[in-house]
Design an enzyme around this catalytic site. Sequence first.
Site, PDB file in Angstrom:
ATOM      1  N   GLU A  85       0.750  -1.228   0.008  1.00 47.21           N
ATOM      2  CA  GLU A  85       0.106   0.025  -0.045  1.00 47.21           C
ATOM      3  C   GLU A  85       1.111   1.213  -0.039  1.00 47.21           C
ATOM      4  OE1 GLU A  85      -4.149  -0.973   2.168  1.00 47.21           O
ATOM      5  OE2 GLU A  85      -2.370  -1.084   3.533  1.00 47.21           O
ATOM      6  N   CYS A  98       3.588   8.348   0.529  1.00 50.89           N
ATOM      7  CA  CYS A  98       3.991   7.515   1.660  1.00 50.89           C
ATOM      8  C   CYS A  98       4.140   6.191   1.204  1.00 50.89           C
ATOM      9  CB  CYS A  98       2.790   7.595   2.764  1.00 50.89           C
ATOM     10  SG  CYS A  98       3.269   6.643   4.213  1.00 50.89           S
ATOM     11  N   CYS A 105       5.764  -6.829   7.987  1.00 52.22           N
ATOM     12  CA  CYS A 105       6.596  -5.961   8.763  1.00 52.22           C
ATOM     13  C   CYS A 105       7.234  -6.839   9.899  1.00 52.22           C
ATOM     14  CB  CYS A 105       6.248  -4.632   9.547  1.00 52.22           C
ATOM     15  SG  CYS A 105       7.274  -3.739  10.380  1.00 52.22           S
ATOM     16  N   CYS A 109       4.928  -3.569  16.375  1.00 53.03           N
ATOM     17  CA  CYS A 109       4.518  -2.779  17.449  1.00 53.03           C
ATOM     18  C   CYS A 109       2.995  -2.871  17.526  1.00 53.03           C
ATOM     19  CB  CYS A 109       4.758  -1.288  16.689  1.00 53.03           C
ATOM     20  SG  CYS A 109       6.338  -0.860  16.295  1.00 53.03           S
ATOM     21  N   CYS A 112       0.132  -1.110  15.814  1.00 59.07           N
ATOM     22  CA  CYS A 112       0.197  -0.755  14.453  1.00 59.07           C
ATOM     23  C   CYS A 112      -0.325  -2.032  13.469  1.00 59.07           C
ATOM     24  CB  CYS A 112       1.696  -0.615  13.964  1.00 59.07           C
ATOM     25  SG  CYS A 112       2.163  -0.209  12.220  1.00 59.07           S
ATOM     26  N   GLY A 152       6.442  -1.526   6.730  1.00 61.25           N
ATOM     27  CA  GLY A 152       7.859  -1.988   6.813  1.00 61.25           C
ATOM     28  C   GLY A 152       8.611  -1.045   7.671  1.00 61.25           C
ATOM     29  N   GLU A 153       9.796  -1.665   8.000  1.00 68.46           N
ATOM     30  CA  GLU A 153      10.888  -0.821   8.473  1.00 68.46           C
ATOM     31  C   GLU A 153      12.056  -0.630   7.811  1.00 68.46           C
ATOM     32  OE1 GLU A 153      11.525   0.698  11.419  1.00 68.46           O
ATOM     33  OE2 GLU A 153      13.514   0.895  10.244  1.00 68.46           O
ATOM     34  N   LEU A 208       9.072   6.895  18.478  1.00 71.39           N
ATOM     35  CA  LEU A 208       9.520   7.047  19.864  1.00 71.39           C
ATOM     36  C   LEU A 208       8.320   6.384  20.761  1.00 71.39           C
ATOM     37  CD1 LEU A 208      11.832   7.229  21.971  1.00 71.39           C
ATOM     38  CD2 LEU A 208      11.006   9.477  22.402  1.00 71.39           C
ATOM     39  N   CYS A 326      -1.701   6.935   9.847  1.00 73.92           N
ATOM     40  CA  CYS A 326      -0.706   6.217  10.278  1.00 73.92           C
ATOM     41  C   CYS A 326      -1.009   4.959  11.060  1.00 73.92           C
ATOM     42  CB  CYS A 326       0.200   7.089  11.448  1.00 73.92           C
ATOM     43  SG  CYS A 326       0.270   8.941  10.825  1.00 73.92           S
TER      44      CYS A 326
HETATM   45  N1  SAH Z   1       8.756   1.098  10.880  1.00 76.12           N
HETATM   46  C1  SAH Z   1       9.055   2.554  10.515  1.00 76.12           C
HETATM   47  C2  SAH Z   1       8.051   2.983   9.302  1.00 76.12           C
HETATM   48  C3  SAH Z   1       6.604   2.928   9.498  1.00 76.12           C
HETATM   49  S1  SAH Z   1       6.042   4.714   9.748  1.00 76.12           S
HETATM   50  C4  SAH Z   1       8.699   3.000  11.921  1.00 76.12           C
HETATM   51  O1  SAH Z   1       8.048   2.421  12.897  1.00 76.12           O
HETATM   52  O2  SAH Z   1       8.668   4.151  12.061  1.00 76.12           O
HETATM   53  C5  SAH Z   1       4.464   4.671  10.448  1.00 76.12           C
HETATM   54  C6  SAH Z   1       4.206   5.423  11.591  1.00 76.12           C
HETATM   55  O3  SAH Z   1       2.937   5.243  11.902  1.00 76.12           O
HETATM   56  C7  SAH Z   1       5.257   5.170  12.592  1.00 76.12           C
HETATM   57  O4  SAH Z   1       5.681   6.127  13.399  1.00 76.12           O
HETATM   58  C8  SAH Z   1       4.239   4.218  13.678  1.00 76.12           C
HETATM   59  O5  SAH Z   1       4.881   4.050  14.809  1.00 76.12           O
HETATM   60  C9  SAH Z   1       2.825   5.031  13.425  1.00 76.12           C
HETATM   61  N2  SAH Z   1       1.884   4.155  13.923  1.00 76.12           N
HETATM   62  C10 SAH Z   1       1.644   2.717  13.771  1.00 76.12           C
HETATM   63  N3  SAH Z   1       0.300   2.291  14.209  1.00 76.12           N
HETATM   64  C11 SAH Z   1      -0.336   3.617  14.439  1.00 76.12           C
HETATM   65  C12 SAH Z   1      -1.591   4.216  14.889  1.00 76.12           C
HETATM   66  N4  SAH Z   1      -2.469   3.020  15.100  1.00 76.12           N
HETATM   67  N5  SAH Z   1      -1.643   5.136  15.079  1.00 76.12           N
HETATM   68  C13 SAH Z   1      -0.970   6.317  14.936  1.00 76.12           C
HETATM   69  N6  SAH Z   1       0.454   5.995  14.375  1.00 76.12           N
HETATM   70  C14 SAH Z   1       0.609   4.694  14.224  1.00 76.12           C
END
Ligand code: SAH
Length: 339
Positions: A85, A98, A105, A109, A112, A152-153, A208, A326
């Site tokens: 996506e 984006c 992934c 987390c 996510c 993905g990371e 973070l 996000c």
């Molecule tokens: N793996 C990388 C790139 C993904 S960026 C990373 O973790 O940074 C996607 C962003 O959306 C990250 O900051 C992630 O922590 C955030 N994210 C994931 N799930 C979310 C949610 N349910 N609500 C808001 N932000 C979220």
Amino acid sequence: MTLSELREDIAVLGGKAYLASQIYSWLHRQLVSSFDEMTNVSKAIREKLSGFYTISDCTIEKKLVSVYDGTVKYLFKLNDGEFIESVVMKYKYGYTICVSSQVGCKMGCRFCASGIAGFVRNLLPGEILSQVYTAQKDMNIRISHVVMMGVGEPLDNFDNVMRFLELISNEDGQNIGMRNISLSTCGVVSGIYKLLEKKLQLTLSISLHAPSDEIRNSTMPVNSKWNIDTLLTACRDYIEATGRRISFEYAMISGVNDSDECARLLSAKLKGMLCHVNLIPVNSVKERGYVKSSNERMKAFISILEKNRINVTVRRTLGSDINASCGQLRRGVKESSTD
Ligand code: SAH
């Protein structure tokens, strides 16, 4: 392939040097998806090219357009049948895409959706590029900004992501400046040091999401490998080496990481750092039980950060009606939003 790699191969195929530039331009400026479209390249060379090479391409399996703000979410199908996506957003300064860096992934987390179906594979540089190119062609727009914040990371697919960055920023291609590119990581410290060596002018974002190891361990498994202090030391080293400000993403989850105490702890951790905090009300993901913080809670949190002289903004939510926000991206046709 980079232009210099293409030059070497074209020489082996018996073509003149300018031919490599022409082919590069067809691929990265005109954005063709087949060799036959390269009309100023001889048929004989086109046949050789089709025999030896494939053009990474993806097709649009599904496209959802937000009725609120015009944000577009694409479900792309890759050559091997996997799905990824991407999201295109319109801002005052232009269009931002984006992009995803992996199919699925590994990071897990808890808030996510990207990792719910597990990890399948890394994306190739051309597959990351083709998300940008396919969206540009479909929408007939120029994309000026790229954020590596999809599924993905990116630092877990380091070499392919670096090659993507080289290609997308190349002046003979789309020429998107590094300052218009953001890369987000959940905190893969080994990758941050590798990135530091490259001294790129991109914006590094760190997911973070917690001010203490206790909270971060409960929401982000990566924290058990590299804890907050290790991560923030890497961030300080990164800032020192590159002179670039770091952006910290902080998804506000009610009752989990949004107390006054959390705001104070976060301020203490980030004190004196060249950085910016981006608060995101956590987006709901069906399978995850987290609820976003109230506006009052966000305000109280922000005022504590501001009192401590931490730069803070709240991220605008775009595409919420199409699950494009996000953390809501995930692979699979059946699983993607249809409402
Ligand atoms: N793996 C990388 C790139 C993904 S960026 C990373 O973790 O940074 C996607 C962003 O959306 C990250 O900051 C992630 O922590 C955030 N994210 C994931 N799930 C979310 C949610 N349910 N609500 C808001 N932000 C979220």
